[in-house]
Design an enzyme around this catalytic site. Structure first.
Site, PDB file in Angstrom:
ATOM      1  CG  ASP A  44      27.847 -42.744 -10.033  1.00 30.53           C
ATOM      2  OD1 ASP A  44      26.760 -42.242 -10.382  1.00 30.53           O
ATOM      3  OD2 ASP A  44      28.176 -42.870  -8.852  1.00 30.53           O
ATOM      4  CD  GLU A  85      30.523 -39.913  -3.848  1.00 27.55           C
ATOM      5  OE1 GLU A  85      30.153 -39.740  -2.680  1.00 27.55           O
ATOM      6  OE2 GLU A  85      29.781 -39.766  -4.825  1.00 27.55           O
ATOM      7  CD  GLU A 137      24.449 -38.029  -1.461  1.00 27.03           C
ATOM      8  OE1 GLU A 137      24.722 -38.956  -2.258  1.00 27.03           O
ATOM      9  OE2 GLU A 137      25.303 -37.238  -1.006  1.00 27.03           O
ATOM     10  CD  GLU A 207      19.750 -42.479  -8.342  1.00 26.23           C
ATOM     11  OE1 GLU A 207      20.471 -43.482  -8.502  1.00 26.23           O
ATOM     12  OE2 GLU A 207      20.224 -41.348  -8.153  1.00 26.23           O
TER      13      GLU A 207
HETATM   14  C1  HMH Z   1      23.372 -41.829 -10.212  1.00 26.57           C
HETATM   15  N1  HMH Z   1      22.857 -41.376  -7.884  1.00 26.57           N
HETATM   16  C2  HMH Z   1      23.787 -41.527  -8.815  1.00 26.57           C
HETATM   17  N2  HMH Z   1      25.087 -41.410  -8.537  1.00 26.57           N
HETATM   18  C3  HMH Z   1      25.480 -41.127  -7.266  1.00 26.57           C
HETATM   19  N3  HMH Z   1      26.810 -41.031  -7.002  1.00 26.57           N
HETATM   20  C4  HMH Z   1      24.524 -40.971  -6.255  1.00 26.57           C
HETATM   21  C5  HMH Z   1      23.209 -41.107  -6.606  1.00 26.57           C
HETATM   22  C6  HMH Z   1      24.855 -40.697  -4.798  1.00 26.57           C
HETATM   23  O1  HMH Z   1      25.885 -39.861  -4.591  1.00 26.57           O
END
Ligand code: HMH
Length: 218
Positions: A44, A85, A137, A207
């Site tokens: 991520d 983040e 998001e 997702e």
């Molecule tokens: C895969 N989807 C993914 N990573 C993230 N950080 C977000 C959404 C939301 O910021």
């Protein structure tokens, strides 16, 4: 009903698959495999680094195409939270002994990043891009908020991660994005609406795959 509500209703099963994935349920139950969590963390981080230029492209489209100047502030606040983040990922990776510089993106992550790049093209309309931004998001917001509900057994060392996306402020920010997206969609042509709905489905599918990849299922 708003356009987005209608689409979510039409695609309920994939929406549920994205926001109630077994990886998220395992965090909520406290049974998550920590190697899966670490894989998610590293992957991520790489995703977020590609997400920043995508959000930048949405900001550029807002400046050119939006009829409401307050859109800029909402998108800019999104960029600001991505800045936090990235710092958080680095701190969290150190905590879990995950070496971010040694991680290569897995195929599923590469596919998702390629999809983001396709959405950055100038021929993609603001309405389509902001709908994608909201969806990306919102999946995280819905998923991680589920891990913070009163009856959740989320392990204490994972709560901070869940709170990043599951907190109330992030929920309000997602609602602002949704409102912008619905406004743009209601003014969009039929062609824009068809493209945006197809794109929403693709986001939800990507997702689901991202969670499955994190969980080691693919
Ligand atoms: C895969 N989807 C993914 N990573 C993230 N950080 C977000 C959404 C939301 O910021």
């Amino acid at each position: 009903m708003t356009t987005i509500e209608t689409w979510i209703n039409n695609h309920e099963s994939v929406y549920k698959a994205a926001t109630r994935h077994s990886f998220i349920i395992s965090i909520r139950h406290g049974s998550v495999d920590l190697s899966s969590f670490k894989r998610w963390l590293g992957q991520d981080y790489l995703f977020v680094r590609k997400f920043v230029p995508f959000v930048g492209s949405v900001l550029v489209k807002a400046c050119k195409e939006s009829d409401d100047e307050s859109d800029m502030e909402v998108i800019l606040s999104g960029l600001a939270s991505l800045n936090d983040e990235i710092s958080w990922f680095k701190k969290e990776a150190a905590k879990w002994d995950v070496q971010l510089s040694a991680i290569a993106p897995l195929q599923t992550n590469q596919n998702y990043c390629r999809f983001l790049e396709s959405l950055m093209q100038p021929d993609v309309s603001y309405a389509v891009a902001i709908t994608a931004f909201w969806a990306i998001e919102a999946v995280y917001q819905m998923s991680f908020a589920h891990c913070l509900e009163d009856d959740a057994k989320t392990p204490s060392e994972l709560r901070e991660a869940c709170e990043r996306w599951g907190n109330e402020g992030f929920g309000k920010y997602c609602d602002s994005l949704k409102k912008i997206a619905n406004r743009c969609l209601s003014k969009g042509s039929n062609d824009v609406q068809v493209k945006a709905e197809a794109m929403l489905l693709q986001v939800l599918e990507l997702e689901v795959e991202f969670w499955s990849m994190s969980d080691g299922q693919i």
